[in-house]
Write a protein that holds these residues in place. Structure first.
Motif, PDB file in Angstrom:
ATOM      1  N   LEU A   1       0.832   2.563  14.548  1.00 32.40           N
ATOM      2  CA  LEU A   1       1.583   3.566  14.165  1.00 32.40           C
ATOM      3  C   LEU A   1       3.014   3.130  14.427  1.00 32.40           C
ATOM      4  N   VAL A   2       4.029   3.431  13.423  1.00 32.08           N
ATOM      5  CA  VAL A   2       5.350   3.272  13.802  1.00 32.08           C
ATOM      6  C   VAL A   2       6.154   4.380  14.242  1.00 32.08           C
ATOM      7  N   ILE A   3       6.628   4.351  15.294  1.00 36.41           N
ATOM      8  CA  ILE A   3       7.577   5.713  15.807  1.00 36.41           C
ATOM      9  C   ILE A   3       8.913   5.181  16.320  1.00 36.41           C
TER      10      ILE A   3
ATOM     11  N   VAL B   1       8.323  -4.148  19.115  1.00 34.32           N
ATOM     12  CA  VAL B   1       9.400  -3.109  19.159  1.00 34.32           C
ATOM     13  C   VAL B   1      10.407  -3.710  18.291  1.00 34.32           C
ATOM     14  N   GLY B   2      11.205  -2.637  17.747  1.00 33.48           N
ATOM     15  CA  GLY B   2      12.224  -3.199  16.929  1.00 33.48           C
ATOM     16  C   GLY B   2      13.726  -2.952  17.604  1.00 33.48           C
ATOM     17  N   LEU B   3      14.199  -4.290  17.250  1.00 34.53           N
ATOM     18  CA  LEU B   3      15.771  -4.121  17.876  1.00 34.53           C
ATOM     19  C   LEU B   3      16.753  -4.378  16.804  1.00 34.53           C
ATOM     20  N   GLY B   4      16.530  -4.416  15.870  1.00 33.12           N
ATOM     21  CA  GLY B   4      17.533  -4.255  14.575  1.00 33.12           C
ATOM     22  C   GLY B   4      16.694  -4.462  13.353  1.00 33.12           C
ATOM     23  N   GLU B   5      17.605  -4.816  12.072  1.00 37.08           N
ATOM     24  CA  GLU B   5      17.112  -4.904  10.764  1.00 37.08           C
ATOM     25  C   GLU B   5      16.905  -6.416  10.385  1.00 37.08           C
ATOM     26  N   LYS B   6      17.004  -7.439  11.236  1.00 37.43           N
ATOM     27  CA  LYS B   6      16.828  -8.749  10.819  1.00 37.43           C
ATOM     28  C   LYS B   6      15.264  -9.089  10.991  1.00 37.43           C
TER      29      LYS B   6
ATOM     30  N   ASP C   1       9.220  -2.947  -3.936  1.00 36.60           N
ATOM     31  CA  ASP C   1      10.486  -3.882  -3.895  1.00 36.60           C
ATOM     32  C   ASP C   1      10.872  -4.189  -2.433  1.00 36.60           C
ATOM     33  N   GLN C   2      10.747  -3.384  -1.532  1.00 36.10           N
ATOM     34  CA  GLN C   2      11.396  -3.514  -0.394  1.00 36.10           C
ATOM     35  C   GLN C   2      10.457  -4.688   0.410  1.00 36.10           C
ATOM     36  N   LEU C   3       8.968  -4.369   0.089  1.00 32.94           N
ATOM     37  CA  LEU C   3       8.188  -5.373   0.543  1.00 32.94           C
ATOM     38  C   LEU C   3       8.097  -6.625  -0.194  1.00 32.94           C
TER      39      LEU C   3
ATOM     40  N   GLY D   1       0.807  -1.243  -0.039  1.00 31.40           N
ATOM     41  CA  GLY D   1       0.084   0.049   0.024  1.00 31.40           C
ATOM     42  C   GLY D   1       0.903   1.257  -0.110  1.00 31.40           C
ATOM     43  N   ASP D   2       2.164   1.034   0.065  1.00 27.08           N
ATOM     44  CA  ASP D   2       3.226   2.217  -0.154  1.00 27.08           C
ATOM     45  C   ASP D   2       3.571   2.359  -1.528  1.00 27.08           C
ATOM     46  N   THR D   3       2.542   3.042  -2.435  1.00 27.84           N
ATOM     47  CA  THR D   3       2.638   3.301  -3.539  1.00 27.84           C
ATOM     48  C   THR D   3       3.450   4.569  -3.942  1.00 27.84           C
ATOM     49  N   PHE D   4       4.003   5.015  -2.864  1.00 25.64           N
ATOM     50  CA  PHE D   4       4.606   6.627  -3.121  1.00 25.64           C
ATOM     51  C   PHE D   4       6.128   6.425  -3.027  1.00 25.64           C
ATOM     52  N   ARG D   5       6.717   5.966  -1.862  1.00 26.05           N
ATOM     53  CA  ARG D   5       8.016   5.963  -1.758  1.00 26.05           C
ATOM     54  C   ARG D   5       8.764   5.082  -2.798  1.00 26.05           C
ATOM     55  N   ALA D   6       9.788   5.633  -3.570  1.00 23.95           N
ATOM     56  CA  ALA D   6      10.504   4.848  -4.616  1.00 23.95           C
ATOM     57  C   ALA D   6      11.247   3.523  -3.833  1.00 23.95           C
TER      58      ALA D   6
ATOM     59  N   THR E   1       1.439   1.127   4.426  1.00 24.33           N
ATOM     60  CA  THR E   1       1.211   2.191   4.059  1.00 24.33           C
ATOM     61  C   THR E   1       2.480   3.232   4.032  1.00 24.33           C
ATOM     62  N   ALA E   2       2.345   4.084   3.211  1.00 22.46           N
ATOM     63  CA  ALA E   2       3.331   5.006   3.295  1.00 22.46           C
ATOM     64  C   ALA E   2       3.621   6.001   4.422  1.00 22.46           C
ATOM     65  N   GLY E   3       4.732   6.256   4.870  1.00 22.74           N
ATOM     66  CA  GLY E   3       5.043   6.927   5.877  1.00 22.74           C
ATOM     67  C   GLY E   3       4.593   8.499   5.535  1.00 22.74           C
ATOM     68  N   ARG E   4       4.119   9.362   6.394  1.00 23.95           N
ATOM     69  CA  ARG E   4       3.382  10.813   6.109  1.00 23.95           C
ATOM     70  C   ARG E   4       3.476  11.748   7.315  1.00 23.95           C
TER      71      ARG E   4
ATOM     72  N   THR F   1      10.350   1.396  16.798  1.00 26.15           N
ATOM     73  CA  THR F   1      11.462   0.915  16.258  1.00 26.15           C
ATOM     74  C   THR F   1      12.867   1.541  16.981  1.00 26.15           C
ATOM     75  N   LYS F   2      13.796   0.723  16.464  1.00 23.39           N
ATOM     76  CA  LYS F   2      15.215   1.438  16.671  1.00 23.39           C
ATOM     77  C   LYS F   2      15.536   1.501  18.074  1.00 23.39           C
ATOM     78  N   LEU F   3      15.139   0.552  18.892  1.00 27.02           N
ATOM     79  CA  LEU F   3      15.396   0.467  20.397  1.00 27.02           C
ATOM     80  C   LEU F   3      16.828  -0.170  20.526  1.00 27.02           C
ATOM     81  N   ASP F   4      17.368  -0.736  19.420  1.00 28.13           N
ATOM     82  CA  ASP F   4      18.570  -1.111  19.504  1.00 28.13           C
ATOM     83  C   ASP F   4      19.735  -0.003  19.574  1.00 28.13           C
ATOM     84  N   GLY F   5      19.696   1.176  19.118  1.00 25.35           N
ATOM     85  CA  GLY F   5      20.504   2.285  19.282  1.00 25.35           C
ATOM     86  C   GLY F   5      20.345   3.068  20.667  1.00 25.35           C
TER      87      GLY F   5
HETATM   88  N1  LIG Z   1      18.720  -0.510  13.794  1.00 28.66           N
HETATM   89  C1  LIG Z   1      17.364  -0.651  13.263  1.00 28.66           C
HETATM   90  N2  LIG Z   1      16.969  -0.290  12.008  1.00 28.66           N
HETATM   91  C2  LIG Z   1      15.719  -0.476  11.778  1.00 28.66           C
HETATM   92  C3  LIG Z   1      14.586  -0.878  12.669  1.00 28.66           C
HETATM   93  N3  LIG Z   1      13.597  -0.761  12.290  1.00 28.66           N
HETATM   94  C4  LIG Z   1      13.791  -0.427  10.870  1.00 28.66           C
HETATM   95  N4  LIG Z   1      15.086  -0.124  10.797  1.00 28.66           N
HETATM   96  C5  LIG Z   1      15.751   0.348   9.389  1.00 28.66           C
HETATM   97  O1  LIG Z   1      15.297   1.735   9.162  1.00 28.66           O
HETATM   98  C6  LIG Z   1      15.215   1.919   7.749  1.00 28.66           C
HETATM   99  C7  LIG Z   1      13.773   2.245   7.430  1.00 28.66           C
HETATM  100  O2  LIG Z   1      12.793   1.285   7.654  1.00 28.66           O
HETATM  101  P1  LIG Z   1      11.439   1.324   7.004  1.00 28.66           P
HETATM  102  O3  LIG Z   1      10.926  -0.002   7.165  1.00 28.66           O
HETATM  103  O4  LIG Z   1      11.709   1.563   5.478  1.00 28.66           O
HETATM  104  O5  LIG Z   1      10.915   2.295   7.464  1.00 28.66           O
HETATM  105  P2  LIG Z   1       9.188   2.784   7.139  1.00 28.66           P
HETATM  106  O6  LIG Z   1       8.809   3.331   8.703  1.00 28.66           O
HETATM  107  O7  LIG Z   1       8.670   1.886   6.398  1.00 28.66           O
HETATM  108  O8  LIG Z   1       9.383   4.410   6.368  1.00 28.66           O
HETATM  109  P3  LIG Z   1       8.407   4.736   5.386  1.00 28.66           P
HETATM  110  O9  LIG Z   1       7.908   3.723   4.770  1.00 28.66           O
HETATM  111  O10 LIG Z   1       9.385   5.698   4.649  1.00 28.66           O
HETATM  112  O11 LIG Z   1       7.398   5.517   6.019  1.00 28.66           O
HETATM  113  C8  LIG Z   1      15.532   0.601   7.137  1.00 28.66           C
HETATM  114  O12 LIG Z   1      17.002   0.587   6.641  1.00 28.66           O
HETATM  115  C9  LIG Z   1      15.255  -0.516   8.228  1.00 28.66           C
HETATM  116  O13 LIG Z   1      16.059  -1.753   8.108  1.00 28.66           O
HETATM  117  C10 LIG Z   1      15.106  -1.343  14.155  1.00 28.66           C
HETATM  118  O14 LIG Z   1      14.379  -1.403  15.020  1.00 28.66           O
HETATM  119  N5  LIG Z   1      16.638  -1.082  14.459  1.00 28.66           N
END
Ligand SMILES: Nc1nc2c(ncn2[C@@H]2O[C@H](COP(=O)(O)OP(=O)(O)OP(=O)(O)O)[C@@H](O)[C@H]2O)c(=O)[nH]1
Ligand SMILES: [Mg+2]
Length: 173
Positions: free
Chosen positions: A93-95, A147-152, A14-16, A5-10, A59-62, A122-126
């Motif tokens: 909602l992703v924050i 929660v997101g703890l990385g990119e895997k 492909d990412q999905l 449903g994110d048809t906006f961001r280049a 859905t696309a971020g906005r 997300t990004k609680l690994d930072g």
């Molecule tokens: N270290 C880390 N990287 C993350 C985490 N979650 C997402 N990322 C990375 O952050 C980048 C952006 O993630 P996306 O999933 O494209 O973000 P999005 O919320 O879909 O962003 P939009 O679609 O542009 O609104 C990617 O490189 C992800 O791998 C996380 O929990 N930890």
């Protein structure tokens, strides 16, 4: 099924598709630039006919200040309910953890536009702790669900309150 449903961001489609490949999940997509509501509508018809049990819609971020894009979110919800009156069961909602006070306004406006049911932090690994979610929970009654703890693929995990509180304070002592 996952729906592109994110048809906006280049690159979003492909990412999905790539996550679909990694998780062995069918991804429904149309061309970039398509109306997201029409992508979702067609996907749900297929999901219903083919009896998929879970449909995840990306859905696309906005920015919450873009009124037309916020209205688009409301429209997506109405379109979903044409096919499935009780859906969506969750609207997340992703924050990311580096978000500050702006997260409050995001939560408020997104909740008004589309009945958000929870937060993915997300990004609680930072180094950031994502403390804003405490205020969001308190004021808008929105719980953290994942929660997101990385990119895997295994790095998106269910929220655990004890782990979170530990993470907030572990560097203090
Ligand atoms: N270290 C880390 N990287 C993350 C985490 N979650 C997402 N990322 C990375 O952050 C980048 C952006 O993630 P996306 O999933 O494209 O973000 P999005 O919320 O879909 O962003 P939009 O679609 O542009 O609104 C990617 O490189 C992800 O791998 C996380 O929990 N930890
Ligand atoms: Mg995205």
């Amino acid at each position: 099924m996952m729906v592109a449903g994110d048809t906006f961001r280049a690159g979003a489609i492909d990412q999905l598709v790539e996550w679909g490949r990694r998780s062995n999940t069918f991804v429904y997509k149309k061309d970039a630039g398509s109306d997201p509501s029409s992508v979702i509508y067609d996907a749900l018809e297929i999901a219903k006919n083919e009896k998929y049990d879970v449909v995840l819609v990306d859905t696309a971020g906005r920015l919450q200040t873009k009124v037309n894009l916020m209205n688009e979110l409301s429209k997506m919800k109405r379109v979903i309910q044409k096919t499935l009156p009780n859906a969506p069961q969750e609207t997340l909602l992703v924050i990311d953890a580096t978000t500050g006070q702006n997260g409050m306004r995001q939560a408020e406006v997104f909740k008004d536009a589309t009945d958000v049911s929870g937060i993915v932090l997300t990004k609680l690994d930072g180094t950031a702790k994502g403390g804003i979610v405490l205020a969001i929970r308190h004021l808008y009654h929105l719980p953290i669900k994942y929660v997101g703890l990385g990119e895997k693929i295994d790095d998106l995990v269910l929220f655990d309150i004890e782990q979170y509180i530990y993470g907030l304070f572990k560097d203090f002592f």
